[in-house]
Each structure stands twice: as C-alpha cells, then as structure tokens.
Design a protein around this motif. Structure first.
Motif, short mmCIF file in Angstrom:
data_model
loop_
_atom_site.label_atom_id
_atom_site.label_comp_id
_atom_site.label_asym_id
_atom_site.label_seq_id
_atom_site.Cartn_x
_atom_site.Cartn_y
_atom_site.Cartn_z
N MET A 80 0.84 -1.20 0.00
CA MET A 80 0.00 0.00 0.00
C MET A 80 0.88 1.25 0.00
O MET A 80 0.66 2.18 -0.79
CB MET A 80 -0.92 0.00 1.23
N LEU A 81 1.87 1.30 0.88
CA LEU A 81 2.77 2.46 0.95
C LEU A 81 3.48 2.68 -0.38
O LEU A 81 3.60 3.81 -0.85
CB LEU A 81 3.80 2.25 2.07
N LYS A 82 3.94 1.60 -1.00
CA LYS A 82 4.65 1.71 -2.28
C LYS A 82 3.73 2.28 -3.36
O LYS A 82 4.10 3.22 -4.06
CB LYS A 82 5.18 0.33 -2.69
N LYS A 83 2.54 1.72 -3.50
CA LYS A 83 1.61 2.18 -4.54
C LYS A 83 1.19 3.63 -4.33
O LYS A 83 1.14 4.41 -5.28
CB LYS A 83 0.38 1.27 -4.61
N ILE A 84 0.88 4.00 -3.10
CA ILE A 84 0.46 5.38 -2.82
C ILE A 84 1.60 6.36 -3.10
O ILE A 84 1.38 7.44 -3.65
CB ILE A 84 -0.03 5.52 -1.36
N SER A 85 2.81 5.97 -2.72
CA SER A 85 3.96 6.87 -2.91
C SER A 85 4.31 7.05 -4.39
O SER A 85 5.01 7.99 -4.75
CB SER A 85 5.18 6.36 -2.15
N GLU A 86 3.81 6.18 -5.26
CA GLU A 86 4.11 6.24 -6.70
C GLU A 86 2.95 6.80 -7.53
O GLU A 86 3.11 7.02 -8.73
CB GLU A 86 4.47 4.84 -7.22
N ASP A 87 1.78 7.02 -6.92
CA ASP A 87 0.60 7.41 -7.69
C ASP A 87 -0.17 8.52 -6.99
O ASP A 87 -0.76 8.31 -5.93
CB ASP A 87 -0.29 6.17 -7.89
N LYS A 88 -0.20 9.69 -7.59
CA LYS A 88 -0.86 10.86 -6.99
C LYS A 88 -2.38 10.73 -6.92
O LYS A 88 -3.02 11.48 -6.19
CB LYS A 88 -0.49 12.12 -7.75
N GLN A 89 -2.96 9.78 -7.65
CA GLN A 89 -4.41 9.61 -7.63
C GLN A 89 -4.87 8.65 -6.53
O GLN A 89 -6.03 8.66 -6.14
CB GLN A 89 -4.90 9.08 -8.98
N SER A 90 -3.99 7.82 -6.03
CA SER A 90 -4.37 6.77 -5.09
C SER A 90 -4.68 7.30 -3.70
O SER A 90 -4.14 8.31 -3.26
CB SER A 90 -3.25 5.73 -4.98
N ILE A 91 -5.56 6.57 -3.03
CA ILE A 91 -5.88 6.79 -1.63
C ILE A 91 -5.99 5.41 -0.99
O ILE A 91 -6.48 4.46 -1.61
CB ILE A 91 -7.20 7.60 -1.45
N ASP A 125 -2.03 1.03 9.12
CA ASP A 125 -1.83 1.26 10.55
C ASP A 125 -1.05 2.56 10.67
O ASP A 125 -0.03 2.75 10.02
CB ASP A 125 -1.04 0.08 11.11
N ALA A 126 -1.52 3.48 11.48
CA ALA A 126 -0.89 4.79 11.62
C ALA A 126 0.58 4.69 12.04
O ALA A 126 1.38 5.57 11.70
CB ALA A 126 -1.67 5.65 12.61
N ALA A 127 0.94 3.64 12.74
CA ALA A 127 2.34 3.47 13.17
C ALA A 127 3.27 3.21 11.98
O ALA A 127 4.49 3.34 12.12
CB ALA A 127 2.43 2.32 14.17
N GLN A 128 2.73 2.88 10.82
CA GLN A 128 3.54 2.59 9.65
C GLN A 128 3.70 3.77 8.70
O GLN A 128 4.36 3.66 7.67
CB GLN A 128 2.95 1.40 8.89
N VAL A 129 3.10 4.90 9.02
CA VAL A 129 3.20 6.09 8.17
C VAL A 129 4.66 6.52 8.08
O VAL A 129 5.38 6.52 9.07
CB VAL A 129 2.32 7.23 8.72
N ASN A 130 5.06 6.91 6.87
CA ASN A 130 6.41 7.43 6.67
C ASN A 130 6.35 8.69 5.80
O ASN A 130 5.26 9.15 5.44
CB ASN A 130 7.34 6.36 6.08
N GLU A 131 7.51 9.23 5.46
CA GLU A 131 7.58 10.49 4.71
C GLU A 131 7.16 10.34 3.25
O GLU A 131 7.00 11.34 2.56
CB GLU A 131 9.00 11.06 4.79
N ARG A 132 6.93 9.12 2.78
CA ARG A 132 6.54 8.90 1.39
C ARG A 132 5.04 9.06 1.15
O ARG A 132 4.58 8.97 0.00
CB ARG A 132 7.01 7.52 0.94
N VAL A 133 4.27 9.29 2.22
CA VAL A 133 2.82 9.47 2.10
C VAL A 133 2.37 10.62 3.00
O VAL A 133 3.11 11.07 3.87
CB VAL A 133 2.05 8.17 2.49
N LYS A 134 1.12 11.05 2.79
CA LYS A 134 0.54 12.13 3.59
C LYS A 134 -0.75 11.62 4.22
O LYS A 134 -1.60 11.02 3.52
CB LYS A 134 0.25 13.35 2.70
#
Length: 134
Positions: free
Chosen positions: A103-114, A118-127
C-alpha cells in the motif's frame, strides 16, 4: 509459590491512517467523503482530480476495521454492496493490495491513489489526510 506476570499490550487495536501521495493537493477529508470515495459513489477528490482507492486484502483485520468504522459497512453488507454494483455493470470494488508495505509503495508512486494503513507505519513517502483513533 510461583508467581507469573503476564505482559499484555496496552493497545490492542491499531489507529487507522487514510493516506495519499505527498503531492496530492488534498489536505484532509471527512469520514463521509472517504466513505463515498471507497464505495466509489464519487470518482474524484473534491478538487476534481480522479481518485483511485486501494484496499488492503478483505481478510486483513485493518481492512475490516476500516470498513466497519470509517465506511460503515462490514462483512455481508459490504459483499452484498459490491455484488450489486458489479452485477449491475456500474463498477468494480477498489483494487486490493496484499500488505501495508505494498500500500505504501503504490500510494507513494501514484498521486491519484488513496488508501489506509496502521498509523504506526506512516512514513515520509505518504501524507495522512484522516486519522481514526481506535
């Protein structure tokens, strides 16, 4: 006499973060807006940009929690909803990903994705645009 101390986690359920690409102009959405996007009742973000919702696998406990607590559907109600949409020819369920890592990989590569993780897994590659505290 033997005494046993049992260590139990203080937090049994994960907070859910709804995430988008960091360059997506959306800064926050309401629970209702998120629900409509994931049920594909709306096909674009409020700013008009096309949206591509991504789901964790339906058997993933976080997916079940997301749909129950954010979207308001779970189990059979959700399956019935998608069956009706599919068989009427009005659409398909969102794409499923196998893991939060994917999920993190796909979201970080695609501006259209949502998507959601788990909030503990959030990193700088997503918002994060919505946080559901459990």
């Amino acid at each position: 006499m033997c005494s046993m101390v049992l260590a139990l986690p203080t937090k049994l359920r994960a907070d859910i973060a709804v995430i988008v690409h960091p360059n997506n102009p959306v800064s926050q959405l309401t629970k209702k807006q998120i629900s409509m996007l994931f049920l594909k009742q709306v096909k674009a973000y409020p700013q008009g940009r096309k949206v591509r919702p991504l789901n964790l696998h339906r058997k993933n406990p976080l997916s079940k929690s997301f749909y129950k607590n954010v979207v308001g559907k779970s189990g059979r109600r959700l399956s019935s909803y998608w069956a009706k949409i599919l068989f009427s020819g009005k659409g398909t369920a969102p794409e499923e990903v196998r893991s939060s890592k994917e999920m993190l990989k796909k979201i970080s590569e695609d501006k259209q994705s949502i998507g959601y993780i788990d909030a503990a897994q959030v990193n700088e590659r997503v918002k994060v645009i919505f946080l559901l505290a459990n």
